[in-house]
Design a protein around this motif. Structure first.
Motif, mmCIF file in Angstrom:
data_model
loop_
_atom_site.group_PDB
_atom_site.id
_atom_site.type_symbol
_atom_site.label_atom_id
_atom_site.label_comp_id
_atom_site.label_asym_id
_atom_site.label_seq_id
_atom_site.Cartn_x
_atom_site.Cartn_y
_atom_site.Cartn_z
ATOM 1 N N TRP A 1 68.994 16.368 88.070
ATOM 2 C CA TRP A 1 69.883 16.118 86.931
ATOM 3 C C TRP A 1 69.175 16.314 85.594
ATOM 4 C CZ3 TRP A 1 70.972 10.490 85.144
ATOM 5 C CH2 TRP A 1 71.824 10.494 84.034
ATOM 6 N N LEU A 2 67.971 15.770 85.456
ATOM 7 C CA LEU A 2 67.323 15.738 84.142
ATOM 8 C C LEU A 2 66.166 16.725 83.983
ATOM 9 C CD1 LEU A 2 67.318 11.870 83.614
ATOM 10 C CD2 LEU A 2 68.718 13.550 82.400
ATOM 11 N N LEU A 3 65.694 17.343 85.073
ATOM 12 C CA LEU A 3 64.593 18.295 84.949
ATOM 13 C C LEU A 3 64.971 19.706 85.368
ATOM 14 C CD1 LEU A 3 62.947 15.563 84.779
ATOM 15 C CD2 LEU A 3 61.056 16.841 85.756
ATOM 16 N N CYS B 1 55.342 2.193 79.125
ATOM 17 C CA CYS B 1 54.669 2.960 78.080
ATOM 18 C C CYS B 1 54.036 4.221 78.664
ATOM 19 C CB CYS B 1 53.613 2.099 77.403
ATOM 20 S SG CYS B 1 52.787 2.900 76.008
ATOM 21 N N SER B 2 53.418 4.090 79.841
ATOM 22 C CA SER B 2 52.783 5.240 80.491
ATOM 23 C C SER B 2 53.811 6.300 80.852
ATOM 24 C CB SER B 2 52.042 4.792 81.762
ATOM 25 O OG SER B 2 51.030 3.865 81.458
ATOM 26 N N LEU B 3 54.969 5.861 81.332
ATOM 27 C CA LEU B 3 56.001 6.818 81.722
ATOM 28 C C LEU B 3 56.654 7.473 80.505
ATOM 29 C CD1 LEU B 3 57.437 4.856 84.728
ATOM 30 C CD2 LEU B 3 56.458 7.136 84.823
ATOM 31 N N VAL B 4 56.767 6.735 79.412
ATOM 32 C CA VAL B 4 57.273 7.351 78.175
ATOM 33 C C VAL B 4 56.320 8.439 77.705
ATOM 34 C CG1 VAL B 4 57.740 6.953 75.733
ATOM 35 C CG2 VAL B 4 58.596 5.330 77.433
ATOM 36 N N VAL B 5 55.013 8.130 77.707
ATOM 37 C CA VAL B 5 54.016 9.137 77.326
ATOM 38 C C VAL B 5 54.064 10.316 78.275
ATOM 39 C CG1 VAL B 5 51.544 9.597 77.097
ATOM 40 C CG2 VAL B 5 52.512 7.473 76.194
ATOM 41 N N SER B 6 54.201 10.036 79.575
ATOM 42 C CA SER B 6 54.318 11.111 80.557
ATOM 43 C C SER B 6 55.529 11.989 80.257
ATOM 44 C CB SER B 6 54.436 10.520 81.967
ATOM 45 O OG SER B 6 54.591 11.537 82.931
ATOM 46 N N GLY B 7 56.632 11.351 79.882
ATOM 47 C CA GLY B 7 57.832 12.112 79.539
ATOM 48 C C GLY B 7 57.614 13.018 78.344
ATOM 49 N N VAL B 8 56.962 12.506 77.307
ATOM 50 C CA VAL B 8 56.678 13.309 76.108
ATOM 51 C C VAL B 8 55.762 14.478 76.458
ATOM 52 C CG1 VAL B 8 55.584 13.289 73.842
ATOM 53 C CG2 VAL B 8 57.042 11.379 74.533
ATOM 54 N N LEU B 9 54.772 14.222 77.299
ATOM 55 C CA LEU B 9 53.847 15.291 77.695
ATOM 56 C C LEU B 9 54.557 16.342 78.552
ATOM 57 C CD1 LEU B 9 50.689 13.137 78.467
ATOM 58 C CD2 LEU B 9 50.964 14.774 76.611
ATOM 59 N N HIS B 10 55.491 15.902 79.379
ATOM 60 C CA HIS B 10 56.263 16.883 80.148
ATOM 61 C C HIS B 10 57.201 17.682 79.240
ATOM 62 C CE1 HIS B 10 54.825 14.804 83.775
ATOM 63 N NE2 HIS B 10 55.241 15.862 84.437
ATOM 64 N N GLU B 11 57.698 17.033 78.181
ATOM 65 C CA GLU B 11 58.479 17.789 77.186
ATOM 66 C C GLU B 11 57.613 18.902 76.589
ATOM 67 O OE1 GLU B 11 61.566 17.663 76.366
ATOM 68 O OE2 GLU B 11 62.319 15.669 76.909
ATOM 69 N N MET B 12 56.329 18.588 76.371
ATOM 70 C CA MET B 12 55.405 19.590 75.852
ATOM 71 C C MET B 12 55.274 20.760 76.829
ATOM 72 S SD MET B 12 51.289 19.251 75.322
ATOM 73 C CE MET B 12 51.083 19.251 77.111
ATOM 74 N N LYS C 1 63.590 24.018 71.128
ATOM 75 C CA LYS C 1 63.653 22.641 70.674
ATOM 76 C C LYS C 1 63.921 21.699 71.840
ATOM 77 C CE LYS C 1 66.026 19.638 67.361
ATOM 78 N NZ LYS C 1 67.086 19.563 66.331
ATOM 79 N N PRO C 2 63.124 20.637 71.997
ATOM 80 C CA PRO C 2 63.299 19.710 73.125
ATOM 81 C C PRO C 2 64.664 19.033 73.103
ATOM 82 C CG PRO C 2 61.179 19.365 72.051
ATOM 83 C CD PRO C 2 61.968 20.272 71.155
ATOM 84 N N THR C 3 65.222 18.833 74.292
ATOM 85 C CA THR C 3 66.480 18.086 74.426
ATOM 86 C C THR C 3 66.208 16.624 74.777
ATOM 87 O OG1 THR C 3 66.641 18.619 76.782
ATOM 88 C CG2 THR C 3 67.654 20.166 75.226
ATOM 89 N N TRP C 4 64.970 16.302 75.124
ATOM 90 C CA TRP C 4 64.500 14.968 75.490
ATOM 91 C C TRP C 4 65.073 14.473 76.806
ATOM 92 C CZ3 TRP C 4 60.305 14.224 73.003
ATOM 93 C CH2 TRP C 4 60.173 14.726 71.699
ATOM 94 N N GLU C 5 65.697 15.374 77.564
ATOM 95 C CA GLU C 5 66.164 14.987 78.900
ATOM 96 C C GLU C 5 64.984 14.678 79.824
ATOM 97 O OE1 GLU C 5 70.098 17.542 79.793
ATOM 98 O OE2 GLU C 5 68.489 18.640 78.785
ATOM 99 N N VAL C 6 63.879 15.400 79.645
ATOM 100 C CA VAL C 6 62.704 15.180 80.483
ATOM 101 C C VAL C 6 62.117 13.796 80.210
ATOM 102 C CG1 VAL C 6 60.417 16.027 81.086
ATOM 103 C CG2 VAL C 6 62.222 17.652 80.510
ATOM 104 N N THR C 7 62.047 13.426 78.930
ATOM 105 C CA THR C 7 61.560 12.094 78.584
ATOM 106 C C THR C 7 62.483 11.024 79.154
ATOM 107 O OG1 THR C 7 60.559 12.923 76.535
ATOM 108 C CG2 THR C 7 60.953 10.560 76.676
ATOM 109 N N CYS C 8 63.779 11.272 79.078
ATOM 110 C CA CYS C 8 64.749 10.324 79.636
ATOM 111 C C CYS C 8 64.520 10.131 81.127
ATOM 112 C CB CYS C 8 66.176 10.808 79.392
ATOM 113 S SG CYS C 8 66.703 10.703 77.667
ATOM 114 N N TYR C 9 64.138 11.208 81.806
ATOM 115 C CA TYR C 9 63.883 11.132 83.238
ATOM 116 C C TYR C 9 62.767 10.130 83.537
ATOM 117 C CZ TYR C 9 62.149 12.488 87.861
ATOM 118 O OH TYR C 9 61.719 12.468 89.154
#
Length: 281
Positions: free
Chosen positions: A262-264, A189-200, A210-218
C-alpha cells in the motif's frame, strides 16, 4: 564510450579520495563535534555519488550503502563508536565503510601478514572479514518487534540502533520518563528516521521527484503498530490469552506485506523511472 568511462571513474575516485581523507587525516582529529565538522565535505560527496549513475537500481543501491550506511558509520566514528573503530588498515576502512562486512573478533594471528604479502587474496579476506547477516528468516517472525528488530535487514537495523535508538533511549532515561516509555519513544523515533531515510532512497530512485511521505508513513505506522502490539500482549498476559505461533506468523507477515504494498510498492510504480533525463552532477 570514453564519456561513459569518465562518468564511472569520477564517482569511484571521489569515493576513494573521501575515504582516504577520512582515514589518513580526519581520524587524527579529536573525537566529537570538531571531527564531525571536518567530515561534512565527505557527507556531501556521499550524497552526490548516486547521481553519477543513470540506472535507478544502481542509484538505489548506492544511496543505501554509501549515502546512508557509510555516512552513518562515519558519524559513529566521530564519537568513538561503531565498526570503523576496529579498522587497523586503510583496506579495513574501505571494506567496512562501503560493504556489509565487519572485522572478525579473533582474526588469524597471521592475517595482517597475509593482507600485505599473500598472493591468495581471497583467502586473506576470508581470514580478516566476515559478512554481516542481512536477513534471518523474516517469514518466521512471530511479532512486528521480532520482524523489524531481529529478522528484517539487520544491517540497517543495527545502524539505526546505534545512531538513533540508543542515544534517544539514553537521553529519555536521563530525564526520568520511565524505562518502558523511553523504549517505545526511542523505537518510534528510530522508525521515523528510518522512514525519512527511505524517502531519501526513493528520491534517488525516482530522479529527485518530490517526496509524498507515504514511505515515512509506512514506518511510522509500523512503530505505532508495535507499540499497540506490546500493549495488547501485556493485557493478554494478564488475561491468560495466547495466540498459536502460526497465527502470529500469519498476522505479522500479512500486516507487513499489506502495508508494504500500500505505502511502498504503489508509490514506486506510480512515480518510479528507470533512468534520469539529466544526471544531477
Amino acid at each position: 564510450m570514453e564519456e561513459t568511462s569518465l562518468k564511472l571513474v569520477n564517482p569511484l575516485s571521489l569515493l576513494l579520495a573521501s575515504l582516504g581523507y577520512s582515514y589518513f587525516f580526519v581520524a587524527k582529529i579529536p573525537n566529537g563535534i570538531l571531527k564531525l565538522i571536518f567530515l561534512l565535505p565527505v557527507f556531501y560527496i556521499f550524497s552526490i555519488v548516486p547521481w553519477y549513475f543513470p540506472s535507478a537500481l544502481l542509484r538505489g543501491v548506492l544511496s543505501f550503502f554509501i549515502t546512508w550506511i557509510a555516512s552513518s558509520k562515519l558519524l559513529l566514528f566521530c564519537f568513538n563508536q561503531g565498526p570503523l573503530l576496529h579498522c587497523q588498515t586503510f583496506l579495513d576502512f574501505l571494506v567496512v565503510s562501503i560493504l556489509p562486512m565487519k572485522i572478525k573478533h579473533k582474526p588469524n594471528s597471521n592475517s595482517s601478514t597475509k593482507l600485505s604479502q599473500s598472493l591468495i587474496f581471497r583467502s586473506a579476506l576470508d581470514d580478516r572479514y566476515e559478512l554481516v547477516q542481512l536477513f534471518n528468516k523474516p517469514y518466521l517472525a512471530t511479532s512486528l518487534k521480532d520482524f523489524w528488530g531481529r529478522r528484517w535487514n539487520r544491517y540497517s537495523s543495527n545502524i539505526l540502533r546505534e545512531t538513533v535508538y540508543n542515544p534517544t533511549r539514553n537521553m529519555l532515561n536521563g530525564i526520568s520518563v520511565g524505562v518502558g516509555t523511553a523504549r517505545i519513544l526511542a523505537l518510534i523515533c528510530s522508525l521515523v528516521v528510518s522512514g525519512v531515510l527511505h524517502e531519501m532512497l526513493f528520491y534517488y530512485i525516482t530522479c529527485g521527484k518530490k517526496p509524498t511521505w507515504e514511505v515515512t508513513c509506512y514506518f511510522v505506522l509500523q512503530g505505532l503498530a508495535m507499540a499497540l502490539e506490546a500493549a495488547v500482549k501485556k493485557v493478554a498476559l494478564v488475561k491468560g490469552w495466547s495466540l498459536h505461533p502460526l497465527g502470529s506468523i500469519i498476522y505479522t507477515c500479512g500486516f507487513v506485506v499489506f502495508t508494504f504494498y500500500w505505502l511502498l510498492v504503489l508509490p514506486v510504480w506510480r512515480d518510479g523511472k528507470n533512468s534520469c533525463d539529466k544526471l544531477r552532477v
